[in-house]
Write an enzyme that holds these catalytic residues in place. Structure first.
Site, PDB file in Angstrom:
ATOM      1  N   LEU A 279      -9.695  42.865 -53.622  1.00  0.00           N
ATOM      2  CA  LEU A 279      -9.134  41.512 -53.643  1.00  0.00           C
ATOM      3  C   LEU A 279     -10.018  40.531 -54.419  1.00  0.00           C
ATOM      4  O   LEU A 279     -10.163  39.369 -54.045  1.00  0.00           O
ATOM      5  CB  LEU A 279      -8.891  40.993 -52.217  1.00  0.00           C
ATOM      6  CG  LEU A 279      -7.942  41.829 -51.347  1.00  0.00           C
ATOM      7  CD1 LEU A 279      -7.771  41.184 -49.979  1.00  0.00           C
ATOM      8  CD2 LEU A 279      -6.591  42.023 -52.012  1.00  0.00           C
TER       9      LEU A 279
ATOM     10  N   CYS B  67     -12.160   7.966 -57.109  1.00  0.00           N
ATOM     11  CA  CYS B  67     -12.533   7.907 -55.697  1.00  0.00           C
ATOM     12  C   CYS B  67     -13.235   6.587 -55.370  1.00  0.00           C
ATOM     13  O   CYS B  67     -13.844   5.952 -56.229  1.00  0.00           O
ATOM     14  CB  CYS B  67     -13.415   9.093 -55.319  1.00  0.00           C
ATOM     15  SG  CYS B  67     -14.961   9.195 -56.250  1.00  0.00           S
TER      16      CYS B  67
ATOM     17  N   CYS C 127     -16.402   6.887 -58.047  1.00  0.00           N
ATOM     18  CA  CYS C 127     -16.126   6.720 -59.476  1.00  0.00           C
ATOM     19  C   CYS C 127     -15.507   5.357 -59.777  1.00  0.00           C
ATOM     20  O   CYS C 127     -15.637   4.851 -60.899  1.00  0.00           O
ATOM     21  CB  CYS C 127     -15.197   7.831 -59.958  1.00  0.00           C
ATOM     22  SG  CYS C 127     -15.978   9.452 -59.967  1.00  0.00           S
TER      23      CYS C 127
ATOM     24  N   ALA D 184       5.380  42.941 -55.868  1.00  0.00           N
ATOM     25  CA  ALA D 184       6.045  43.670 -56.950  1.00  0.00           C
ATOM     26  C   ALA D 184       7.116  44.574 -56.344  1.00  0.00           C
ATOM     27  O   ALA D 184       6.930  45.141 -55.272  1.00  0.00           O
ATOM     28  CB  ALA D 184       5.036  44.502 -57.735  1.00  0.00           C
TER      29      ALA D 184
ATOM     30  N   GLU E 147     -14.815  11.374 -64.386  1.00  0.00           N
ATOM     31  CA  GLU E 147     -15.122  10.069 -64.964  1.00  0.00           C
ATOM     32  C   GLU E 147     -16.590   9.975 -65.385  1.00  0.00           C
ATOM     33  O   GLU E 147     -16.919   9.419 -66.441  1.00  0.00           O
ATOM     34  CB  GLU E 147     -14.802   8.960 -63.951  1.00  0.00           C
ATOM     35  CG  GLU E 147     -13.352   8.899 -63.542  1.00  0.00           C
ATOM     36  CD  GLU E 147     -13.041   9.699 -62.285  1.00  0.00           C
ATOM     37  OE1 GLU E 147     -12.206   9.251 -61.498  1.00  0.00           O
ATOM     38  OE2 GLU E 147     -13.661  10.787 -62.102  1.00  0.00           O
TER      39      GLU E 147
ATOM     40  N   SER F  82       6.760  37.638 -42.281  1.00  0.00           N
ATOM     41  CA  SER F  82       6.343  36.616 -41.319  1.00  0.00           C
ATOM     42  C   SER F  82       6.357  35.229 -41.940  1.00  0.00           C
ATOM     43  O   SER F  82       6.824  34.262 -41.333  1.00  0.00           O
ATOM     44  CB  SER F  82       4.945  36.936 -40.778  1.00  0.00           C
ATOM     45  OG  SER F  82       4.947  38.134 -40.039  1.00  0.00           O
TER      46      SER F  82
ATOM     47  N   GLU G 137      -0.765  38.292 -50.687  1.00  0.00           N
ATOM     48  CA  GLU G 137      -0.487  39.527 -51.423  1.00  0.00           C
ATOM     49  C   GLU G 137       0.112  40.633 -50.555  1.00  0.00           C
ATOM     50  O   GLU G 137       0.456  41.691 -51.063  1.00  0.00           O
ATOM     51  CB  GLU G 137      -1.755  40.020 -52.112  1.00  0.00           C
ATOM     52  CG  GLU G 137      -2.132  39.203 -53.336  1.00  0.00           C
ATOM     53  CD  GLU G 137      -2.661  40.055 -54.481  1.00  0.00           C
ATOM     54  OE1 GLU G 137      -2.871  41.259 -54.287  1.00  0.00           O
ATOM     55  OE2 GLU G 137      -2.870  39.499 -55.569  1.00  0.00           O
TER      56      GLU G 137
ATOM     57  N   ASP H 231      -4.588  50.584 -48.614  1.00  0.00           N
ATOM     58  CA  ASP H 231      -4.966  50.459 -50.026  1.00  0.00           C
ATOM     59  C   ASP H 231      -6.466  50.295 -50.262  1.00  0.00           C
ATOM     60  O   ASP H 231      -6.934  50.479 -51.386  1.00  0.00           O
ATOM     61  CB  ASP H 231      -4.235  49.264 -50.657  1.00  0.00           C
ATOM     62  CG  ASP H 231      -2.723  49.375 -50.570  1.00  0.00           C
ATOM     63  OD1 ASP H 231      -2.228  50.495 -50.353  1.00  0.00           O
ATOM     64  OD2 ASP H 231      -2.037  48.340 -50.716  1.00  0.00           O
TER      65      ASP H 231
END
Length: 339
Positions: free
Chosen positions: A206, A78, A87, A157, A53, A290, A282, A202
């Site tokens: 990330l 807000c 705002c 994937a 705003e 889980s 990921e 791996d």
């Protein structure tokens, strides 16, 4: 689409420009209209910066037009002092003719108080224009304030025959278009989560590889806090939080967050305590299982590559019909929603 919807759609479009930069605050866009002409626009660009705003009002060249104008805002203005003034006070002080709000703010410090303040100032208000689109804009913010936990997106994937590797060995599954999608998700979500074994197997960074992308907070599940900080996930490119059961400690960009046990419920309580509102999960396979077995997840994206492995680690099975399925390059993207 009527005029109110058209201008709100533009406000939503503007709000998305802040993607990846406002969390834990929401994405918000604002449009100011005078005599069916847009005279001002703004969006919340960065956490701690001016709200939508404020930016919209400041973009108007002739402020004398504001009392005869309508302001469209995707989220209720807000009503409390945070990093910026309320705002709703700004809107009242500018004496707008009308305020159109996409949806009410579920934050306990707002929750209708901003709209009430504007109403009490004698300004006409309309609430709920393109409400579902406005909700979709801020899934993480809404989950945090309505459920008390981050919004959870699971992503993995799999090969065409349902495996995530080739007899236990890593395999290239997705195409370049899907890789681009993954980077966009990393930019969008506030945090990215993996298990200890994924780090060991791996050694991922990330991070987000988009040109102007935002690196997510990296979350590593390591119950005994045993991982060496020599892994890429601990480098200085982004903040890293290690969820564990043995210690609370901070060292530079690395935070060790101790929780009582490694259940999904306790993990998400811990992340909520760090004001994390959205998490991209990921992997690995154990971590995904889980979340699925706990039932505490919101959305899943499965990238099905156009390859066959004829064996390996079986991909998780949601046992739900996909909400949507689309081709992306040579891959099929399947989206599931846990409603």
């Amino acid at each position: 689409m009527n005029l109110d919807e058209r201008y709100m759609a533009r406000a939503i479009e503007l709000a998305r420009l802040g993607t990846g930069k406002t969390a834990p605050n929401p994405l918000v866009g604002a449009v100011i209209v005078h005599n069916n002409k847009i005279i001002g626009e703004g969006y919340h660009a960065v956490y701690g910066g001016p709200h939508a705003e404020v930016n919209a009002v400041n973009s108007v060249k002739d402020s004398a037009l504001l009392p005869e104008s309508t302001i469209y805002v995707t989220l209720e203005p807000c009503s409390h002092f945070g990093k910026t003034p309320p705002c709703s006070d700004l809107i009242c002080s500018k004496q707008f003719k009308r305020v159109v709000v996409g949806m009410k703010d579920p934050h306990l410090k707002v929750a209708g108080k901003g709209i009430a303040k504007i109403d009490n100032a004698g300004i006409e208000t309309t609430v709920g224009v393109l409400e579902q689109a406005c909700r979709d804009l801020n899934k993480g913010f809404l989950s945090f304030h309505e459920k008390g936990r981050p919004y959870i997106l699971l992503k993995w994937a799999r090969t065409k025959d349902g495996f995530i590797d080739d007899h236990g060995s890593p395999i290239r599954i997705s195409g370049p278009e899907s890789d681009q999608l993954v980077q966009e998700l990393r930019n969008e979500y506030q945090a990215i989560l993996v298990g200890k074994q994924t780090v060991i197997n791996d050694n991922p960074r990330l991070t987000c590889r988009l040109e102007h992308g935002n690196n997510p907070i990296r979350i590593v599940l390591d119950s005994n806090a045993e991982l060496s900080t020599n892994y890429h996930v601990f480098n200085s490119e982004a903040q890293t939080i290690v969820i564990n059961t043995v210690r609370n400690e901070s060292k530079g960009n690395i935070t060790y967050l101790q929780i009582s046990d490694m259940t999904i419920t306790e993990i998400l309580k811990g992340l909520a305590s760090q004001n994390i509102i959205s998490v991209l999960v990921e992997g690995g396979n154990k971590v995904h299982h889980s979340f699925i077995s706990s039932g505490i997840w919101d959305e899943a994206i499965i990238i099905e590559g156009d390859i066959i492995s004829s064996g390996g680690t079986q991909a998780p099975d949601l046992k739900k019909m996909p909400e949507a399925s689309e081709l992306l390059g040579v891959d099929t993207i399947k989206r599931y929603y846990n409603k």
